[in-house]
Motif scaffolding. Structure first.
Motif, PDB file in Angstrom:
ATOM      1  N   THR A 148     -22.106 -25.455  -7.232  1.00 43.18           N
ATOM      2  CA  THR A 148     -22.382 -24.029  -7.439  1.00 43.18           C
ATOM      3  C   THR A 148     -21.482 -23.377  -8.494  1.00 43.18           C
ATOM      4  O   THR A 148     -21.438 -22.167  -8.609  1.00 43.18           O
ATOM      5  CB  THR A 148     -22.207 -23.239  -6.121  1.00 43.18           C
ATOM      6  OG1 THR A 148     -20.965 -23.600  -5.557  1.00 43.18           O
ATOM      7  CG2 THR A 148     -23.314 -23.518  -5.157  1.00 43.18           C
TER       8      THR A 148
ATOM      9  N   TRP B 112     -18.632 -28.444 -15.081  1.00 43.47           N
ATOM     10  CA  TRP B 112     -19.810 -29.331 -15.053  1.00 43.47           C
ATOM     11  C   TRP B 112     -19.498 -30.652 -15.747  1.00 43.47           C
ATOM     12  O   TRP B 112     -19.801 -31.719 -15.218  1.00 43.47           O
ATOM     13  CB  TRP B 112     -20.995 -28.679 -15.791  1.00 43.47           C
ATOM     14  CG  TRP B 112     -21.769 -27.726 -14.959  1.00 43.47           C
ATOM     15  CD1 TRP B 112     -21.513 -26.411 -14.760  1.00 43.47           C
ATOM     16  CD2 TRP B 112     -22.949 -28.021 -14.200  1.00 43.47           C
ATOM     17  NE1 TRP B 112     -22.449 -25.867 -13.926  1.00 43.47           N
ATOM     18  CE2 TRP B 112     -23.349 -26.838 -13.570  1.00 43.47           C
ATOM     19  CE3 TRP B 112     -23.704 -29.178 -14.000  1.00 43.47           C
ATOM     20  CZ2 TRP B 112     -24.457 -26.757 -12.746  1.00 43.47           C
ATOM     21  CZ3 TRP B 112     -24.810 -29.102 -13.183  1.00 43.47           C
ATOM     22  CH2 TRP B 112     -25.185 -27.909 -12.561  1.00 43.47           C
TER      23      TRP B 112
ATOM     24  N   THR C 266     -31.939 -33.424  -9.520  1.00 44.57           N
ATOM     25  CA  THR C 266     -31.221 -32.185  -9.201  1.00 44.57           C
ATOM     26  C   THR C 266     -32.236 -31.109  -8.804  1.00 44.57           C
ATOM     27  O   THR C 266     -33.364 -31.106  -9.277  1.00 44.57           O
ATOM     28  CB  THR C 266     -30.413 -31.637 -10.408  1.00 44.57           C
ATOM     29  OG1 THR C 266     -31.297 -31.450 -11.490  1.00 44.57           O
ATOM     30  CG2 THR C 266     -29.286 -32.537 -10.808  1.00 44.57           C
ATOM     31  N   TRP C 267     -31.827 -30.244  -7.905  1.00 45.00           N
ATOM     32  CA  TRP C 267     -32.684 -29.142  -7.466  1.00 45.00           C
ATOM     33  C   TRP C 267     -31.897 -27.845  -7.531  1.00 45.00           C
ATOM     34  O   TRP C 267     -30.720 -27.817  -7.160  1.00 45.00           O
ATOM     35  CB  TRP C 267     -33.107 -29.327  -6.002  1.00 45.00           C
ATOM     36  CG  TRP C 267     -34.017 -30.477  -5.786  1.00 45.00           C
ATOM     37  CD1 TRP C 267     -35.375 -30.458  -5.773  1.00 45.00           C
ATOM     38  CD2 TRP C 267     -33.625 -31.827  -5.533  1.00 45.00           C
ATOM     39  NE1 TRP C 267     -35.861 -31.716  -5.535  1.00 45.00           N
ATOM     40  CE2 TRP C 267     -34.810 -32.578  -5.390  1.00 45.00           C
ATOM     41  CE3 TRP C 267     -32.400 -32.487  -5.439  1.00 45.00           C
ATOM     42  CZ2 TRP C 267     -34.798 -33.933  -5.134  1.00 45.00           C
ATOM     43  CZ3 TRP C 267     -32.387 -33.832  -5.180  1.00 45.00           C
ATOM     44  CH2 TRP C 267     -33.577 -34.545  -5.037  1.00 45.00           C
ATOM     45  N   TYR C 268     -32.561 -26.806  -7.951  1.00 48.66           N
ATOM     46  CA  TYR C 268     -31.945 -25.485  -7.932  1.00 48.66           C
ATOM     47  C   TYR C 268     -32.106 -24.927  -6.521  1.00 48.66           C
ATOM     48  O   TYR C 268     -33.181 -25.024  -5.942  1.00 48.66           O
ATOM     49  CB  TYR C 268     -32.661 -24.575  -8.937  1.00 48.66           C
ATOM     50  CG  TYR C 268     -32.148 -23.171  -8.912  1.00 48.66           C
ATOM     51  CD1 TYR C 268     -30.953 -22.837  -9.529  1.00 48.66           C
ATOM     52  CD2 TYR C 268     -32.843 -22.177  -8.236  1.00 48.66           C
ATOM     53  CE1 TYR C 268     -30.470 -21.555  -9.496  1.00 48.66           C
ATOM     54  CE2 TYR C 268     -32.360 -20.883  -8.190  1.00 48.66           C
ATOM     55  CZ  TYR C 268     -31.173 -20.590  -8.829  1.00 48.66           C
ATOM     56  OH  TYR C 268     -30.684 -19.312  -8.778  1.00 48.66           O
TER      57      TYR C 268
ATOM     58  N   TYR D  39     -26.875 -25.707  -7.430  1.00 47.44           N
ATOM     59  CA  TYR D  39     -27.704 -26.903  -7.534  1.00 47.44           C
ATOM     60  C   TYR D  39     -27.333 -27.913  -6.469  1.00 47.44           C
ATOM     61  O   TYR D  39     -26.198 -27.956  -5.993  1.00 47.44           O
ATOM     62  CB  TYR D  39     -27.519 -27.546  -8.913  1.00 47.44           C
ATOM     63  CG  TYR D  39     -28.156 -26.729  -9.996  1.00 47.44           C
ATOM     64  CD1 TYR D  39     -29.467 -26.971 -10.380  1.00 47.44           C
ATOM     65  CD2 TYR D  39     -27.467 -25.681 -10.594  1.00 47.44           C
ATOM     66  CE1 TYR D  39     -30.075 -26.196 -11.351  1.00 47.44           C
ATOM     67  CE2 TYR D  39     -28.061 -24.895 -11.559  1.00 47.44           C
ATOM     68  CZ  TYR D  39     -29.363 -25.162 -11.937  1.00 47.44           C
ATOM     69  OH  TYR D  39     -29.958 -24.384 -12.884  1.00 47.44           O
TER      70      TYR D  39
ATOM     71  N   ALA E 158     -27.453 -31.985  -6.265  1.00 49.43           N
ATOM     72  CA  ALA E 158     -27.706 -33.173  -7.092  1.00 49.43           C
ATOM     73  C   ALA E 158     -27.700 -34.407  -6.210  1.00 49.43           C
ATOM     74  O   ALA E 158     -26.905 -34.500  -5.269  1.00 49.43           O
ATOM     75  CB  ALA E 158     -26.628 -33.285  -8.164  1.00 49.43           C
TER      76      ALA E 158
END
Ligand SMILES: C[S@@+](CC[C@H](N)C(=O)[O-])C[C@H]1O[C@@H](n2cnc3c(N)ncnc32)[C@H](O)[C@@H]1O
Length: 485
Positions: A438, A445, A462-464, A478, A480
């Motif tokens: 987050t 990152w 990956t998903w939001y 996210y 991952a």
């Protein structure tokens, strides 16, 4: 404890959930009856307090006057309510008047409080006096260059300033709910200045706390834990002289939480005690001297302690009366009952010491130095550690700061690689790791990419997702998924 709550409250069967909800309501009803019986939140007209506004007060070194300290005198932007200072030459102090429905110009004037740019600033007989807060506190550096000051350090059995302390705490306004609207869904409220009768009730609460504090601390009904200095925990110590966790609470707040604790001790049933105890952590976070008063066109109420994840002390703070805390004591949880055949177990070990194999690891790691979890956790531990109900009585109620992965440099990266390597080594070839991410900073990152690669992992998706802190300012995070590389 949050994981315990996810499994045992959110994951509870519908019957157990109903029992927990009942217990929440029962606790609130009992405490409310106790508070009403004492008469500490009602006035002689039958009105009931909703919120109390307090500010610091300090003696001006130039004039000897006692001056209330606030960044702004605006109380309500919805009803144009402001506070006004009226000099009392005899007592060398200011009375505080609360005025409603003032003009737009007066609202603008009220935005200027008595503390501006780090200085106490006020006018008397046409002359303006300005003293830096640093001077009031008596800031200095010792021979080793450490920042120190002359604020007295509060002691274990104290809960309010002594009369000769540099910073006093003063009640300056009360938001009342009218007697006629108390039984209605929509309460009618108004803001009023403090009367002698109100001050008597303040003394009454203080006296109850003074007479019982030693015993309450011994029995674990309120904290007796010193604040251990560090990055975030230094602030209450340095800026207020608060050295124990209960110094972050005003006597009214202490009293409500002691009543909560007593009620939860009466609860029967293996699940209810720990469930209610963990729920109380939310109530506690929503009523401290670190909670500010917020007013805008849309919203007007007190704001919780960790609205920013630090321990920032405030010049003026809002204390919720019991009825205003209900939303944070009786509240709904998502329902997601676990299959009845599932078995759960919670152990707390540093991630690099993972020694059991698993198909799936789900982690929500700390990111660089974004939040000092190991320090902030101590706020809650202070309330939980003495006489906690089973199964919490078997837990180690210490933040174990030394074991936390922290910092933002090489130590952080090394700690993270060690932790994820240990987990990777304990999963099969087709195992998976899901990691919450987050952080907003792109530098972090790229660190994370390096960390997971070094731990032998590769990203497969990956998903939001929306997180609990999702807002216009902070846009979610996210999830991952990684496999062995
Ligand atoms: C982003 S928070 C996770 C919050 C969690 N999802 C919850 O709901 O409680 C990161 C957590 O990692 C913990 N942590 C720090 N170092 C750790 C370590 N070496 N091993 C395991 N956990 C660690 C922190 O104390 C903090 O609670």
């Amino acid at each position: 404890m949050l994981t315990w709550g996810a499994l045992n409250i959110i994951g509870a069967s519908p019957e157990k959930r109903a029992e927990i909800e009942q217990a929440q309501k029962k606790m609130v009803t009992s405490v409310d009856a106790e508070i009403s019986e004492l008469g500490i939140e009602h006035n002689s007209l039958g009105n009931r307090a909703k919120t109390y506004l307090y500010c610091l007060e300090s003696r001006c070194p130039e004039t000897g006057w006692l001056v209330p300290m606030v960044p702004s005198w605006v109380i309500s932007k919805q009803r144009n309510v402001v506070a006004k200072l009226i000099p009392n030459h005899e007592l060398q102090s200011f009375e505080i008047k609360i005025v409603s429905s003032v003009s737009a110009e007066e609202m603008k004037q009220a935005e200027q409080g008595t503390v501006q740019n780090g200085c106490l600033t006020y006018s008397l007989n046409g002359k303006t006096y300005t003293t830096p807060i640093k001077t009031l506190r008596g800031d200095y550096k010792d021979a080793n260059g450490n920042n120190l000051n002359r604020l007295r350090r509060w002691e274990k059995h104290e809960f309010k300033p002594r009369p000769d302390d540099i910073f006093q705490e003063r009640l300056y306004c009360i938001q009342w709910m009218t007697a006629e609207s108390l039984n209605k869904k929509q309460k009618k409220t108004f803001f009023a200045a403090v009367t002698d009768e109100d001050l008597e009730r303040e003394r009454q609460v203080e006296q109850i706390v003074a007479e019982n504090i030693v015993q309450w601390q011994q029995h674990g009904l309120m904290p007796d834990m010193p604040i251990e200095p560090s990055d975030k925990t230094d602030e209450p110590i340095r800026t207020r002289g608060w050295t124990y966790w209960h110094h972050l609470f005003n006597p009214r707040q202490i009293l409500i939480f002691v009543f909560y604790k007593k009620q939860s001790n009466f609860m029967q049933g293996g699940l209810l005690k720990p469930a209610i105890t963990s729920i109380q952590s939310k109530s506690i976070e929503w009523n401290t001297k670190l909670c500010r008063w917020a007013t805008s066109d849309r919203h007007e109420n007190q704001v919780n302690t960790f609205s920013n994840q630090a321990l920032n002390t405030l010049l003026n703070f809002a204390v919720r009366a019991h009825s205003n805390l209900e939303n944070h004591t009786i509240f709904e949880f998502n329902k997601s009952d676990l299959p009845i055949f599932s078995k759960t177990e919670i152990t707390s070990i540093p991630a690099n010491l993972v020694s059991e194999n698993a198909d799936l690891f789900l982690t929500d790691p700390p990111y660089a130095d974004a939040v000092h979890y190991h320090e902030i956790t101590e706020f809650f531990i202070a309330w939980l550690r003495k006489n906690p109900p089973a199964p919490f009585n078997e837990w180690i109620w210490d933040s174990r700061r030394a074991l936390a992965i922290k910092g933002s440099g090489d130590d952080f990266r090394r700690g993270m690689v060690e932790a994820y390597t240990a987990m990777t080594q304990h999963m099969p070839d087709n195992g998976m790791q899901c990691v919450m991410f987050t952080h907003q900073d792109t530098g972090v990152w790229s660190d994370m990419v390096g960390i997971f690669w070094a731990a032998g992992l590769q990203v497969v998706g990956t998903w939001y997702i929306a997180t609990e802190t999702t807002s216009e300012l902070k846009k979610g995070g996210y999830l991952a998924c990684f496999t062995r590389r």
